[in-house]
Design an enzyme around this catalytic site. Structure first.
Site, PDB file in Angstrom:
ATOM      1  N   ASN A   7       0.869  -1.172   0.000  1.00 44.58           N
ATOM      2  CA  ASN A   7       0.000   0.000   0.000  1.00 44.58           C
ATOM      3  C   ASN A   7       0.908   1.224   0.000  1.00 44.58           C
ATOM      4  O   ASN A   7       1.540   1.526   1.008  1.00 44.58           O
ATOM      5  CB  ASN A   7      -0.902  -0.016   1.244  1.00 44.58           C
ATOM      6  CG  ASN A   7      -1.703   1.262   1.389  1.00 44.58           C
ATOM      7  OD1 ASN A   7      -1.749   2.091   0.481  1.00 44.58           O
ATOM      8  ND2 ASN A   7      -2.340   1.433   2.541  1.00 44.58           N
ATOM      9  N   LYS A   9       0.106   4.273  -0.136  1.00 44.75           N
ATOM     10  CA  LYS A   9      -0.481   5.474   0.487  1.00 44.75           C
ATOM     11  C   LYS A   9      -0.250   6.676  -0.440  1.00 44.75           C
ATOM     12  O   LYS A   9      -0.315   6.514  -1.649  1.00 44.75           O
ATOM     13  CB  LYS A   9       0.081   5.667   1.905  1.00 44.75           C
ATOM     14  CG  LYS A   9      -0.049   4.365   2.715  1.00 44.75           C
ATOM     15  CD  LYS A   9       0.184   4.518   4.170  1.00 44.75           C
ATOM     16  CE  LYS A   9       0.006   3.161   4.857  1.00 44.75           C
ATOM     17  NZ  LYS A   9       0.054   3.225   6.301  1.00 44.75           N
ATOM     18  N   HIS A  85      -9.491   1.361   4.892  1.00 43.46           N
ATOM     19  CA  HIS A  85      -8.173   1.475   5.536  1.00 43.46           C
ATOM     20  C   HIS A  85      -8.283   2.397   6.758  1.00 43.46           C
ATOM     21  O   HIS A  85      -9.057   3.358   6.761  1.00 43.46           O
ATOM     22  CB  HIS A  85      -7.139   2.024   4.545  1.00 43.46           C
ATOM     23  CG  HIS A  85      -5.751   1.952   5.100  1.00 43.46           C
ATOM     24  ND1 HIS A  85      -5.247   2.931   5.906  1.00 43.46           N
ATOM     25  CD2 HIS A  85      -4.795   0.991   5.005  1.00 43.46           C
ATOM     26  CE1 HIS A  85      -4.016   2.577   6.284  1.00 43.46           C
ATOM     27  NE2 HIS A  85      -3.725   1.407   5.744  1.00 43.46           N
ATOM     28  N   GLU A  87      -6.566   4.800   7.729  1.00 41.03           N
ATOM     29  CA  GLU A  87      -6.409   6.240   7.477  1.00 41.03           C
ATOM     30  C   GLU A  87      -7.663   6.824   6.833  1.00 41.03           C
ATOM     31  O   GLU A  87      -7.989   7.997   7.050  1.00 41.03           O
ATOM     32  CB  GLU A  87      -5.151   6.468   6.631  1.00 41.03           C
ATOM     33  CG  GLU A  87      -3.896   6.261   7.489  1.00 41.03           C
ATOM     34  CD  GLU A  87      -2.762   5.527   6.796  1.00 41.03           C
ATOM     35  OE1 GLU A  87      -2.694   5.531   5.560  1.00 41.03           O
ATOM     36  OE2 GLU A  87      -1.935   4.927   7.519  1.00 41.03           O
ATOM     37  N   GLU A 154      -5.607  -4.872  10.374  1.00 45.53           N
ATOM     38  CA  GLU A 154      -4.570  -3.873  10.632  1.00 45.53           C
ATOM     39  C   GLU A 154      -4.832  -3.229  11.993  1.00 45.53           C
ATOM     40  O   GLU A 154      -5.711  -2.360  12.109  1.00 45.53           O
ATOM     41  CB  GLU A 154      -4.567  -2.807   9.533  1.00 45.53           C
ATOM     42  CG  GLU A 154      -4.215  -3.360   8.164  1.00 45.53           C
ATOM     43  CD  GLU A 154      -3.524  -2.324   7.270  1.00 45.53           C
ATOM     44  OE1 GLU A 154      -2.550  -2.699   6.623  1.00 45.53           O
ATOM     45  OE2 GLU A 154      -3.944  -1.158   7.263  1.00 45.53           O
ATOM     46  N   GLY A 160       2.621   2.047  10.846  1.00 48.59           N
ATOM     47  CA  GLY A 160       3.660   3.062  10.685  1.00 48.59           C
ATOM     48  C   GLY A 160       4.404   3.388  11.971  1.00 48.59           C
ATOM     49  O   GLY A 160       5.168   4.343  12.026  1.00 48.59           O
ATOM     50  N   SER A 196       3.414  -2.379  10.195  1.00 49.07           N
ATOM     51  CA  SER A 196       4.840  -2.496  10.501  1.00 49.07           C
ATOM     52  C   SER A 196       5.456  -3.827  10.068  1.00 49.07           C
ATOM     53  O   SER A 196       6.326  -4.363  10.740  1.00 49.07           O
ATOM     54  CB  SER A 196       5.086  -2.229  11.994  1.00 49.07           C
ATOM     55  OG  SER A 196       4.657  -0.921  12.323  1.00 49.07           O
TER      56      SER A 196
HETATM   57  P1  13P Z   1       3.092   0.243   7.641  1.00 48.58           P
HETATM   58  O1  13P Z   1       3.562  -1.063   7.038  1.00 48.58           O
HETATM   59  O2  13P Z   1       3.867   1.420   7.167  1.00 48.58           O
HETATM   60  O3  13P Z   1       2.975   0.140   9.128  1.00 48.58           O
HETATM   61  O4  13P Z   1       1.603   0.486   7.095  1.00 48.58           O
HETATM   62  C1  13P Z   1       0.689  -0.538   7.192  1.00 48.58           C
HETATM   63  C2  13P Z   1      -0.501  -0.185   6.402  1.00 48.58           C
HETATM   64  O5  13P Z   1      -1.246   0.718   6.733  1.00 48.58           O
HETATM   65  C3  13P Z   1      -0.751  -0.949   5.167  1.00 48.58           C
HETATM   66  O6  13P Z   1      -2.011  -0.681   4.659  1.00 48.58           O
END
Ligand code: 13P
Length: 234
Positions: A7, A9, A85, A87, A154, A160, A196
């Site tokens: 992803n 982002k 997601h 976010e 997640e 992150g 992560s």
């Molecule tokens: P990270 O791997 O950067 O923690 O992000 C995970 C994520 O949100 C994947 O959709």
């Protein structure tokens, strides 16, 4: 065989994506590899990598300035769409109800939704992790699913953050999701873990029961980080 989804982002460029697709084309793996990229970078994938979007409108078409429909992302070459997601739930106000509508749009346009569920730190500390996960699964999946879907667990507090739940916590969450899917008549639906994930922990995470792959944020942006994850399991 596992599913390894990246992803990006709000990162990357079309040039960077083309370069990564070249890098990944020769990677020796039987795993399914998906890259979910910003709308402007959508294109068809290659023999090794499928392309996905990161969100989609819950509406079919019409006066929704700035929105992008499922039909549009399918037309651009996407085969998968992340919906719900963390976010998008945090910044765009997505709820289980809107996520369900978005997933239905994705399915109606012949793509596979990657439906995300997971608890916030507040919910975790209040002991609500399992309840949030179960209601996320039950309420975010359209009722008339006839074609494949993917679920991604997640834990929102770990995204992150360089943090991961313990193996037991991941196993507990994935077993709950697998059992819930089974009760919903969706046994066998793949369930990915995301938050992560990196080259050094991917194999261990994917060895946990009911973990069918990973959804990778930061470590999917560079071939040098993403390829070791793809090849960490045969
Ligand atoms: P990270 O791997 O950067 O923690 O992000 C995970 C994520 O949100 C994947 O959709």
């Amino acid at each position: 065989m596992k599913i390894i989804a990246g992803n990006w982002k709000m990162n990357g460029s079309r040039t960077g994506l083309n370069a990564m697709l070249c890098d990944l084309e020769n990677v020796d793996t039987k795993n399914t590899v998906i890259l979910c990229v910003p709308y402007t970078m959508l294109r068809a994938g290659n023999a090794r990598v499928a392309i996905g979007a990161q969100d989609v409108s819950q509406h079919t078409h019409g006066a929704y300035t700035g929105s992008v429909s499922a039909q549009m992302v399918a037309d651009a070459g996407a085969k998968y769409v992340i919906v719900g997601h963390s976010e998008c739930r945090q910044y765009n106000g997505d709820t289980n109800s809107t996520v369900r509508q978005k997933a239905a749009q994705v399915l109606a346009n012949g793509m596979i939704p990657i439906i995300c569920v997971g608890e916030t730190m507040d919910e975790k500390q209040a002991g609500k992790t399992m309840a949030v996960i179960e209601s996320g699964v039950r309420e975010s999946i359209p009722s008339d699913v006839g074609t494949p879907i993917i679920i991604a667990y997640e834990p929102r507090w770990a995204i992150g953050a360089g943090l991961t739940p313990t193996a037991d916590e991941i196993a507990g969450a994935h077993t709950l999701i697998a059992n819930t899917l089974s009760e919903m008549g969706l046994a066998g639906t793949p369930v990915l873990y995301g938050a992560s994930v990196k080259g050094s922990n991917a194999a261990e995470i994917m060895s946990i029961p009911n973990v069918d792959g990973v959804l990778v944020g930061g470590a999917s942006l560079k071939s040098d980080d993403f390829i070791p994850i793809i090849t960490s399991v045969k």
